[in-house]
Design an enzyme around this catalytic site. Structure first.
Site, mmCIF file in Angstrom:
data_model
loop_
_atom_site.group_PDB
_atom_site.id
_atom_site.type_symbol
_atom_site.label_atom_id
_atom_site.label_comp_id
_atom_site.label_asym_id
_atom_site.label_seq_id
_atom_site.Cartn_x
_atom_site.Cartn_y
_atom_site.Cartn_z
ATOM 1 N N SER A 241 -15.243 -8.237 15.331
ATOM 2 C CA SER A 241 -14.525 -8.676 14.120
ATOM 3 C C SER A 241 -15.394 -9.571 13.242
ATOM 4 O O SER A 241 -14.961 -10.015 12.189
ATOM 5 C CB SER A 241 -13.246 -9.427 14.503
ATOM 6 O OG SER A 241 -13.544 -10.484 15.386
ATOM 7 N N ASN B 159 -7.992 -17.096 22.345
ATOM 8 C CA ASN B 159 -6.647 -16.723 21.890
ATOM 9 C C ASN B 159 -5.958 -17.854 21.132
ATOM 10 O O ASN B 159 -5.374 -17.642 20.066
ATOM 11 C CB ASN B 159 -5.782 -16.281 23.078
ATOM 12 C CG ASN B 159 -6.348 -15.044 23.750
ATOM 13 O OD1 ASN B 159 -7.288 -14.424 23.227
ATOM 14 N ND2 ASN B 159 -5.807 -14.679 24.901
ATOM 15 N N THR C 248 19.506 -4.305 -21.715
ATOM 16 C CA THR C 248 19.955 -3.838 -20.405
ATOM 17 C C THR C 248 19.738 -2.328 -20.456
ATOM 18 O O THR C 248 19.882 -1.718 -21.529
ATOM 19 C CB THR C 248 21.439 -4.163 -20.124
ATOM 20 O OG1 THR C 248 22.234 -3.534 -21.126
ATOM 21 C CG2 THR C 248 21.703 -5.667 -20.152
ATOM 22 N N HIS C 249 19.356 -1.753 -19.346
ATOM 23 C CA HIS C 249 19.009 -0.317 -19.299
ATOM 24 C C HIS C 249 17.875 0.013 -20.279
ATOM 25 O O HIS C 249 17.760 1.149 -20.735
ATOM 26 C CB HIS C 249 20.216 0.577 -19.586
ATOM 27 C CG HIS C 249 21.463 0.179 -18.846
ATOM 28 N ND1 HIS C 249 21.801 0.693 -17.612
ATOM 29 C CD2 HIS C 249 22.429 -0.730 -19.145
ATOM 30 C CE1 HIS C 249 22.936 0.140 -17.197
ATOM 31 N NE2 HIS C 249 23.337 -0.736 -18.109
ATOM 32 N N SER D 126 -11.574 2.216 -24.637
ATOM 33 C CA SER D 126 -11.691 3.542 -24.055
ATOM 34 C C SER D 126 -13.066 4.099 -24.404
ATOM 35 O O SER D 126 -13.582 3.860 -25.488
ATOM 36 C CB SER D 126 -10.594 4.449 -24.624
ATOM 37 O OG SER D 126 -10.997 5.805 -24.550
ATOM 38 N N LYS E 247 -8.685 2.559 -29.111
ATOM 39 C CA LYS E 247 -7.875 2.016 -28.013
ATOM 40 C C LYS E 247 -8.198 0.570 -27.669
ATOM 41 O O LYS E 247 -9.342 0.159 -27.640
ATOM 42 C CB LYS E 247 -8.077 2.857 -26.733
ATOM 43 C CG LYS E 247 -7.459 4.226 -26.770
ATOM 44 C CD LYS E 247 -5.958 4.228 -26.961
ATOM 45 C CE LYS E 247 -5.198 3.750 -25.746
ATOM 46 N NZ LYS E 247 -5.271 4.693 -24.628
ATOM 47 N N ASN F 137 -6.691 -1.478 -24.488
ATOM 48 C CA ASN F 137 -5.770 -1.297 -23.366
ATOM 49 C C ASN F 137 -5.472 -2.618 -22.644
ATOM 50 O O ASN F 137 -6.378 -3.410 -22.419
ATOM 51 C CB ASN F 137 -6.372 -0.318 -22.360
ATOM 52 C CG ASN F 137 -6.583 1.054 -22.964
ATOM 53 O OD1 ASN F 137 -5.796 1.494 -23.798
ATOM 54 N ND2 ASN F 137 -7.653 1.720 -22.567
ATOM 55 N N GLU G 216 -1.980 -4.257 -16.377
ATOM 56 C CA GLU G 216 -1.885 -2.984 -15.636
ATOM 57 C C GLU G 216 -2.441 -3.119 -14.225
ATOM 58 O O GLU G 216 -1.877 -2.618 -13.254
ATOM 59 C CB GLU G 216 -2.674 -1.886 -16.363
ATOM 60 C CG GLU G 216 -2.018 -1.399 -17.633
ATOM 61 C CD GLU G 216 -2.930 -0.408 -18.346
ATOM 62 O OE1 GLU G 216 -2.905 0.777 -17.994
ATOM 63 O OE2 GLU G 216 -3.684 -0.833 -19.244
ATOM 64 N N TYR H 281 -1.041 -12.553 24.021
ATOM 65 C CA TYR H 281 -2.060 -12.064 23.080
ATOM 66 C C TYR H 281 -2.437 -10.621 23.398
ATOM 67 O O TYR H 281 -2.570 -10.230 24.554
ATOM 68 C CB TYR H 281 -3.328 -12.938 23.147
ATOM 69 C CG TYR H 281 -4.426 -12.401 22.249
ATOM 70 C CD1 TYR H 281 -4.463 -12.722 20.901
ATOM 71 C CD2 TYR H 281 -5.392 -11.511 22.742
ATOM 72 C CE1 TYR H 281 -5.443 -12.199 20.066
ATOM 73 C CE2 TYR H 281 -6.373 -10.985 21.907
ATOM 74 C CZ TYR H 281 -6.388 -11.330 20.569
ATOM 75 O OH TYR H 281 -7.349 -10.807 19.740
ATOM 76 N N GLN I 242 -6.221 -8.793 16.317
ATOM 77 C CA GLN I 242 -7.455 -8.903 15.532
ATOM 78 C C GLN I 242 -7.289 -8.206 14.172
ATOM 79 O O GLN I 242 -7.974 -8.525 13.213
ATOM 80 C CB GLN I 242 -8.618 -8.291 16.315
ATOM 81 C CG GLN I 242 -9.956 -8.411 15.618
ATOM 82 C CD GLN I 242 -11.102 -8.147 16.574
ATOM 83 O OE1 GLN I 242 -11.366 -8.933 17.477
ATOM 84 N NE2 GLN I 242 -11.769 -7.019 16.404
ATOM 85 N N LYS J 203 -6.331 -9.885 10.343
ATOM 86 C CA LYS J 203 -7.155 -10.655 9.405
ATOM 87 C C LYS J 203 -7.400 -9.957 8.085
ATOM 88 O O LYS J 203 -7.232 -10.567 7.018
ATOM 89 C CB LYS J 203 -8.484 -11.023 10.065
ATOM 90 C CG LYS J 203 -8.263 -12.119 11.069
ATOM 91 C CD LYS J 203 -9.433 -12.364 11.953
ATOM 92 C CE LYS J 203 -8.937 -13.003 13.221
ATOM 93 N NZ LYS J 203 -8.022 -12.131 14.012
#
Ligand code: ARG
Length: 471
Positions: A35, A122, A167-168, A289, A295, A297, A302, A329, A334, A337
């Site tokens: 690890s 452990n 709403t909606h 873009s 563009k 963006n 996002e 344990y 392991q 992590k």
């Protein structure tokens, strides 16, 4: 012993646990079970934990003061080596714990081999993760607070700005932009509370549980806990080395926080579109873009929305990791992590992006106002007006419905009709109706705790600042 040593491979007897083994670990298995590639980030907390452990062992007479001093000084040197880039992590030493310990023994000799008295990897690893997570929680809490504070400033600035409430995703009633932002604030305030609540259960010390059953040495766990800033030692050794529920709780906090950031992101993306055009996001938070020159963006929102996926995934990973483990344990742990680390990194990155970006948002108040005027957003206000003149609510609803149908046919809002036109639907309507049909009248009328009136937004900001202790 006839161990044939291949490059980057220790003989069985060189492993800290090699005594009972008669052949070296398979080269693939060594890599597969190691690890150190990812847990080396725990080195600082591993060393702090070891310093406290050695200090406690000397206090109870298991180590001499001289041995303790050599170990503590040696550990500080190992830390300096790591931080100066003078440390080569060895896969054959499996994890951060054995790498640090081996280096300590290289540096100070045989005394280094006494450090592991009365503990196991452990309880050591469980302690390290808790120390690590506690520090990260404090960093995240600060960054979250920076975002909350930026949001309060923006909400105050936009307390009078009118936009359509939805709403909606259909126009419902006018609201103030500040009120909308304060809704976001409330979500974050609950996230901040959840984080602090989680911290209480993170800040408990497993060290002393040793492998699973405790240890035969006369350890003083309360002392070690105090040295490490833990609130208290854990109660049960088996549970201490086994459960990762504290990490799951943190990931659950993170999933909810990211879900909230993702919802904000969705709205920011909509609002920056040509179709809504409610806000401007400065260029530094956007990208272009490679094919469409026009563009701009909203990449930051996002990407935050997208990153919610991995954080939600990590929560499921940890829940699934834990679900069938017998006490105590198991090596499965392991695998806790990488999801945890990635959750921490992702949350920190997203919070930083948001805390930087939120104060830079510019509302396009005219566009918001024009949008609020469309869609008969003050229809409920007209119904409430009629009720106040003695019309039962259901009848008022019907009357307003007819007025709206007339408006749709004529292409005009309620506030754009003449008094006579409105009176075709109810003769209780008088000149004062126009006070309630304006957008300002509509938001100002919702002047109670939790309502959208500009005054209420300002009061909510002031209360929130107090809770955040910014005043
Ligand atoms: N690298 C291990 C982990 O992350 C440390 C504990 C290993 N304990 C053991 N008995 N193999 O969980």
């Amino acid at each position: 012993m006839t161990d044939q040593k291949k490059p980057d491979q220790t003989t069985a007897s060189e492993k800290p646990w090699g005594g009972r083994f008669s052949e070296p670990t398979d080269a693939f298995v060594e890599k597969f079970t190691a690890s150190v590639g990812f847990d080396q980030r725990l080195y600082h907390h591993d060393i702090e934990g070891s310093i406290a452990h050695a200090t406690m062992l000397a206090e109870v007479g298991v180590l001499t003061a001289q041995e303790r001093d050599r170990i503590v000084a040696g550990l500080r040197e190992v830390k300096a080596d790591i931080e100066a880039g003078r440390f080569e992590w060895s896969v054959s030493l499996e994890d951060v714990h054995m790498n640090v310990e081996a280096r300590l023994t290289d540096r100070i000799g045989v005394t280094g081999k006494k450090l592991h008295t009365g503990r196991s990897r452990n309880d050591q690893v469980a302690t390290d993760i808790r120390l690590y997570l506690r520090d990260e929680i404090d960093v995240i809490a600060e960054e979250l607070k920076r975002l909350q504070s930026g949001l309060l400033d923006l909400a105050e600035r936009e307390a009078d700005t009118i936009m359509p409430g939805f709403t909606h995703l259909q126009t419902a009633q006018p609201v103030t932009f500040g009120h909308h932002l304060m809704a976001w604030y409330e979500m974050l305030a609950r996230d901040a509370e959840r984080l602090q609540d989680c911290r209480k259960r993170v800040n408990v010390m497993p060290l002393g549980a040793a492998a699973l059953a405790g240890t035969t040495y006369p350890i003083d766990r309360t002392l070690t806990a105090r040295l490490l800033g833990f609130d208290r030692p854990t109660e049960n050794s088996l549970d201490s080395v086994s459960d990762r529920d504290f990490a799951i709780e943190f990931c659950s906090f993170a999933a909810l926080l990211m879900t909230h950031l993702s919802r904000f992101s969705e709205e920011l993306v909509l609002w920056t579109s040509a179709q809504f055009d409610f806000i401007d996001l400065p260029d530094r938070f956007c990208t272009g873009s490679s094919i469409m020159p026009q563009k701009k963006n909203p990449d930051v929102p996002e990407l935050v929305r997208g990153k919610t996926g991995r954080v939600n995934g990590h929560l499921i990973s940890l829940l699934t990791l834990m679900k069938s483990q017998p006490l105590a344990y198991n090596k499965d742990n392991q695998e806790d992590k990488e999801p945890l680390f990635d959750t921490v990194d992702t949350v920190k990155g997203c919070l930083k992006a948001y805390a930087d970006m939120i104060p830079a948002i510019r509302a396009k108040a005219d566009n918001m106002r024009a949008a609020a005027k469309r869609g008969f957003s003050t229809a409920t206000d007209l119904a409430d007006y009629l009720v106040k003149k003695g019309v039962p609510f259901r009848d008022a609803h019907e009357i307003v419905g007819k007025s709206v149908a007339f408006g749709v046919a004529e292409g005009r809002d309620l506030s754009e009709m003449t008094l006579d036109e409105l009176r075709q639907f109810s003769d209780v309507i008088g000149e004062d109706v126009f006070d309630v049909l304006t957008l300002e009248g509509s938001v100002q009328a919702r002047d109670h705790l939790g309502g959208t009136a500009p005054n209420q937004v300002r009061a909510a900001v002031a209360r929130a600042r107090k809770r955040l202790r910014l005043v």
